[in-house]
Each structure stands twice: as C-alpha cells, then as structure tokens.
Design a protein around this motif. Sequence first.
Motif, mmCIF file in Angstrom:
data_model
loop_
_atom_site.group_PDB
_atom_site.id
_atom_site.type_symbol
_atom_site.label_atom_id
_atom_site.label_comp_id
_atom_site.label_asym_id
_atom_site.label_seq_id
_atom_site.Cartn_x
_atom_site.Cartn_y
_atom_site.Cartn_z
ATOM 1 N N PRO A 1 0.837 -1.209 0.000
ATOM 2 C CA PRO A 1 0.000 0.000 0.000
ATOM 3 C C PRO A 1 0.868 1.254 0.000
ATOM 4 C CG PRO A 1 0.028 -1.032 2.170
ATOM 5 C CD PRO A 1 0.737 -1.972 1.258
ATOM 6 N N LEU A 2 0.350 2.310 -0.605
ATOM 7 C CA LEU A 2 1.079 3.573 -0.623
ATOM 8 C C LEU A 2 0.213 4.697 -0.054
ATOM 9 C CD1 LEU A 2 0.183 5.828 -3.029
ATOM 10 C CD2 LEU A 2 0.952 3.961 -4.479
ATOM 11 N N THR A 3 0.892 5.660 0.540
ATOM 12 C CA THR A 3 0.244 6.871 1.047
ATOM 13 C C THR A 3 1.108 8.070 0.695
ATOM 14 O OG1 THR A 3 -0.787 5.731 2.913
ATOM 15 C CG2 THR A 3 -0.593 8.120 3.076
ATOM 16 N N VAL A 4 0.495 9.079 0.118
ATOM 17 C CA VAL A 4 1.166 10.351 -0.150
ATOM 18 C C VAL A 4 0.419 11.408 0.662
ATOM 19 C CG1 VAL A 4 1.908 12.002 -1.897
ATOM 20 C CG2 VAL A 4 1.761 9.583 -2.470
ATOM 21 N N LYS A 5 1.142 12.094 1.523
ATOM 22 C CA LYS A 5 0.511 12.968 2.507
ATOM 23 C C LYS A 5 0.284 14.390 2.001
ATOM 24 C CE LYS A 5 2.428 10.431 6.414
ATOM 25 N NZ LYS A 5 3.322 10.479 7.583
ATOM 26 N N CYS A 6 -0.822 14.977 2.494
ATOM 27 C CA CYS A 6 -1.161 16.359 2.144
ATOM 28 C C CYS A 6 -1.930 16.979 3.301
ATOM 29 C CB CYS A 6 -2.019 16.390 0.889
ATOM 30 S SG CYS A 6 -2.726 18.011 0.486
ATOM 31 N N THR A 7 -1.536 18.153 3.721
ATOM 32 C CA THR A 7 -2.319 18.947 4.669
ATOM 33 C C THR A 7 -2.579 20.308 4.054
ATOM 34 O OG1 THR A 7 -0.347 19.742 5.811
ATOM 35 C CG2 THR A 7 -1.412 17.765 6.710
ATOM 36 N N TYR A 8 -3.666 20.938 4.497
ATOM 37 C CA TYR A 8 -4.090 22.170 3.835
ATOM 38 C C TYR A 8 -4.503 23.215 4.862
ATOM 39 C CZ TYR A 8 -8.754 20.673 5.078
ATOM 40 O OH TYR A 8 -9.857 20.293 5.794
ATOM 41 N N SER A 9 -4.651 24.431 4.370
ATOM 42 C CA SER A 9 -5.161 25.527 5.192
ATOM 43 C C SER A 9 -5.977 26.453 4.306
ATOM 44 C CB SER A 9 -4.005 26.298 5.842
ATOM 45 O OG SER A 9 -4.492 27.438 6.531
ATOM 46 N N VAL A 10 -7.250 26.644 4.679
ATOM 47 C CA VAL A 10 -8.125 27.606 3.995
ATOM 48 C C VAL A 10 -8.974 28.300 5.049
ATOM 49 C CG1 VAL A 10 -8.277 26.407 1.794
ATOM 50 C CG2 VAL A 10 -9.922 25.898 3.578
ATOM 51 N N SER A 11 -9.473 29.461 4.714
ATOM 52 C CA SER A 11 -10.285 30.190 5.680
ATOM 53 C C SER A 11 -11.707 29.646 5.733
ATOM 54 C CB SER A 11 -10.309 31.685 5.340
ATOM 55 O OG SER A 11 -10.729 31.872 4.000
ATOM 56 N N GLY A 12 -12.207 29.116 4.620
ATOM 57 C CA GLY A 12 -13.555 28.562 4.585
ATOM 58 C C GLY A 12 -13.499 27.058 4.428
ATOM 59 N N ASN A 13 -14.481 26.513 3.715
ATOM 60 C CA ASN A 13 -14.485 25.077 3.447
ATOM 61 C C ASN A 13 -13.580 24.762 2.257
ATOM 62 O OD1 ASN A 13 -16.315 24.303 5.494
ATOM 63 N ND2 ASN A 13 -18.016 25.049 4.250
ATOM 64 N N PRO A 14 -12.858 23.648 2.328
ATOM 65 C CA PRO A 14 -11.880 23.367 1.281
ATOM 66 C C PRO A 14 -12.463 22.625 0.096
ATOM 67 C CG PRO A 14 -11.713 21.704 2.966
ATOM 68 C CD PRO A 14 -12.784 22.656 3.412
ATOM 69 N N TYR A 15 -11.852 22.853 -1.007
ATOM 70 C CA TYR A 15 -12.108 22.145 -2.251
ATOM 71 C C TYR A 15 -10.745 21.534 -2.592
ATOM 72 C CZ TYR A 15 -14.411 21.760 -6.873
ATOM 73 O OH TYR A 15 -15.015 21.333 -8.020
ATOM 74 N N LEU A 16 -10.616 20.197 -2.542
ATOM 75 C CA LEU A 16 -9.315 19.544 -2.582
ATOM 76 C C LEU A 16 -9.158 18.661 -3.810
ATOM 77 C CD1 LEU A 16 -9.462 18.680 1.168
ATOM 78 C CD2 LEU A 16 -7.621 20.033 0.154
ATOM 79 N N PHE A 17 -7.953 18.663 -4.350
ATOM 80 C CA PHE A 17 -7.649 17.911 -5.564
ATOM 81 C C PHE A 17 -6.331 17.143 -5.404
ATOM 82 C CE2 PHE A 17 -10.480 19.782 -8.810
ATOM 83 C CZ PHE A 17 -10.927 20.885 -8.144
ATOM 84 N N TRP A 18 -6.223 16.038 -6.150
ATOM 85 C CA TRP A 18 -4.947 15.395 -6.396
ATOM 86 C C TRP A 18 -4.727 15.294 -7.906
ATOM 87 C CZ3 TRP A 18 -0.793 14.333 -3.597
ATOM 88 C CH2 TRP A 18 -0.913 14.241 -2.209
ATOM 89 N N TYR A 19 -3.488 15.614 -8.306
ATOM 90 C CA TYR A 19 -3.081 15.496 -9.700
ATOM 91 C C TYR A 19 -1.820 14.633 -9.758
ATOM 92 C CZ TYR A 19 -6.130 19.425 -10.915
ATOM 93 O OH TYR A 19 -7.213 20.243 -11.106
ATOM 94 N N VAL A 20 -1.617 13.982 -10.919
ATOM 95 C CA VAL A 20 -0.405 13.211 -11.150
ATOM 96 C C VAL A 20 0.265 13.747 -12.412
ATOM 97 C CG1 VAL A 20 -1.669 11.421 -12.436
ATOM 98 C CG2 VAL A 20 0.579 10.900 -11.475
ATOM 99 N N GLN A 21 1.592 13.765 -12.381
ATOM 100 C CA GLN A 21 2.338 14.228 -13.549
ATOM 101 C C GLN A 21 3.406 13.202 -13.886
ATOM 102 O OE1 GLN A 21 4.630 17.902 -13.180
ATOM 103 N NE2 GLN A 21 4.120 18.447 -15.292
ATOM 104 N N TYR A 22 3.266 12.593 -15.052
ATOM 105 C CA TYR A 22 4.272 11.665 -15.544
ATOM 106 C C TYR A 22 5.353 12.453 -16.281
ATOM 107 C CZ TYR A 22 0.769 8.230 -14.318
ATOM 108 O OH TYR A 22 -0.137 7.475 -13.624
ATOM 109 N N PRO A 23 6.543 11.899 -16.434
ATOM 110 C CA PRO A 23 7.644 12.629 -17.073
ATOM 111 C C PRO A 23 7.240 13.196 -18.432
ATOM 112 C CG PRO A 23 8.467 10.630 -16.072
ATOM 113 C CD PRO A 23 6.969 10.569 -15.957
ATOM 114 N N ASN A 24 7.576 14.453 -18.632
ATOM 115 C CA ASN A 24 7.327 15.160 -19.900
ATOM 116 C C ASN A 24 5.849 15.218 -20.260
ATOM 117 O OD1 ASN A 24 10.143 15.597 -20.420
ATOM 118 N ND2 ASN A 24 10.261 13.422 -20.910
ATOM 119 N N ARG A 25 4.988 15.222 -19.268
ATOM 120 C CA ARG A 25 3.548 15.330 -19.502
ATOM 121 C C ARG A 25 2.964 16.447 -18.650
ATOM 122 N NH1 ARG A 25 1.643 10.278 -21.275
ATOM 123 N NH2 ARG A 25 -0.368 11.298 -21.586
ATOM 124 N N GLY A 26 1.729 16.839 -18.980
ATOM 125 C CA GLY A 26 1.018 17.801 -18.153
ATOM 126 C C GLY A 26 0.419 17.137 -16.934
#
Lengths: 117, 113
Positions: free
Chosen positions: A18-43
């Motif tokens: 199993p894998l885990t990639v960690k992320c913590t955030y800070s916003v003043s209101g309610n959050p809208y959260l995303f994960w993106y992946v980028q492979y080499p030489n790609r968007g």
Amino acid sequence: AQSVAQPEDQVNVAEGNPLTVKCTYSVSGNPYLFWYVQYPNRGLQFLLKYITGDNLVKGSYGFEAEFNKSQTSFHLKKPSALVSDSALYFCAVRDLRASGSARQLTFGSGTQLTVLP
Amino acid sequence: SAVISQKPSRDICQRGTSLTIQCQVDSQVTMMFWYRQQPGQSLTLIATANQGSEATYESGFVIDKFPISRPNLTFSTLTVSNMSPEDSSIYLCSGWGLAETQYFGPGTRLLVL
C-alpha cells in the motif's frame, strides 16, 4: 489565504504494497481539494477531488483519498502500488466560496513517488 | 472532462526573441490560467486569462513580459517576450471547467539559449 503542504519530497514503496502520499491544507472557509499526477514530460492529470459528502473519495487508476477535517488532511492512498504509478503527485486546494480570479488552485510542492519492482 | 491542447509542445529559442503559445479547450471553461513549472517542481501561476479584457497577473509577472489574450471562451495565447535563459521552463495552460474541476494542457517546454 490558502496553502498546501506535502511534507515528503520523495516516497518509495515496493510494488504490491500500500502507498500513502501525505497532504495537509489551510483555507479560511471550506476546502475544495484535488490530487493530480504528472508523468515525465507530460502535463498534470486529474486524479480525484473532494467537495463535500463522503470523506473517502475514489478516483482514477485505483487511487483514493481521505478527507479529515479535524486534521486538515487529504492523504492520497492506493491499496497495492504498481511500478507504473511512479510519478510526481500534487495536492491542491481552493476555498469553496472563492470567486473571480481567487478561484485558482494553490498547489503543494509535489511528492515524487517511486514504486520499486 | 475538458481536453486542453497546446502548441507548440516544445521549442528552442534565441535570447531576445519572443514565443507565442496557443491553448485550445474543447469545451467552454469559466476560467483559464497560465502557469510556469520548472521540471520536477511545483506550479507557479502567471496570470488568469480573462475573456475580452486584460489578464490578471500574479505578483512578479507583468503584461509587457507575458502578454496574454483570450478572444473567446475556448482559446488563449501566452507570449513570452524578449526571452532570456531564465525563461526556460514548462508553460502550462489550464481551464476551470463546468464540472468544477481544473484541467491542464500537456505543457510547452521552452529552452532559451
């Protein structure tokens, strides 16, 4: 102001584990959260997002993420890693009530995931 | 989901010249953005491209250096003017779609000699 922290520059995991990639955030209101992946030489490719509802969000390629409001975290997970999952992963956040030009996402610094065969 | 294309995909340019990058979205988006990214690094927002009006630039970026156009809802251009080697980077177009998701183009890899 909104911000995102990805505390690990590099994560290594053996294939099949199993894998885990960690992320913590800070916003003043309610959050809208995303994960993106980028492979080499790609968007950036969209993986998954959380707006509201179930705290566990399922996305592309078997990835999921768990929203934890009390810990202000949105960790990316996968039960069994593949070598092909090796890539650069970005967490991003936006305040749900932002409007106009403030609707742009704030990105974390990125985590390089390497899955070892 | 929105599909975003960029032209050119890469270019090598001489110092002092300018390059215009085109971005085309296959469906209407409410917002369009331009980012810069060094390989392996995070994204830095250059500006928000506004339809029919001047772009909104982030701190450290100015219109004279990075003029942006957005003549309609699905097309935008970014020009990198009077280039120097420090402008070598990946330039990414992005659109905020009707599905409340932000999508990205494949990027334009620029090398300035």
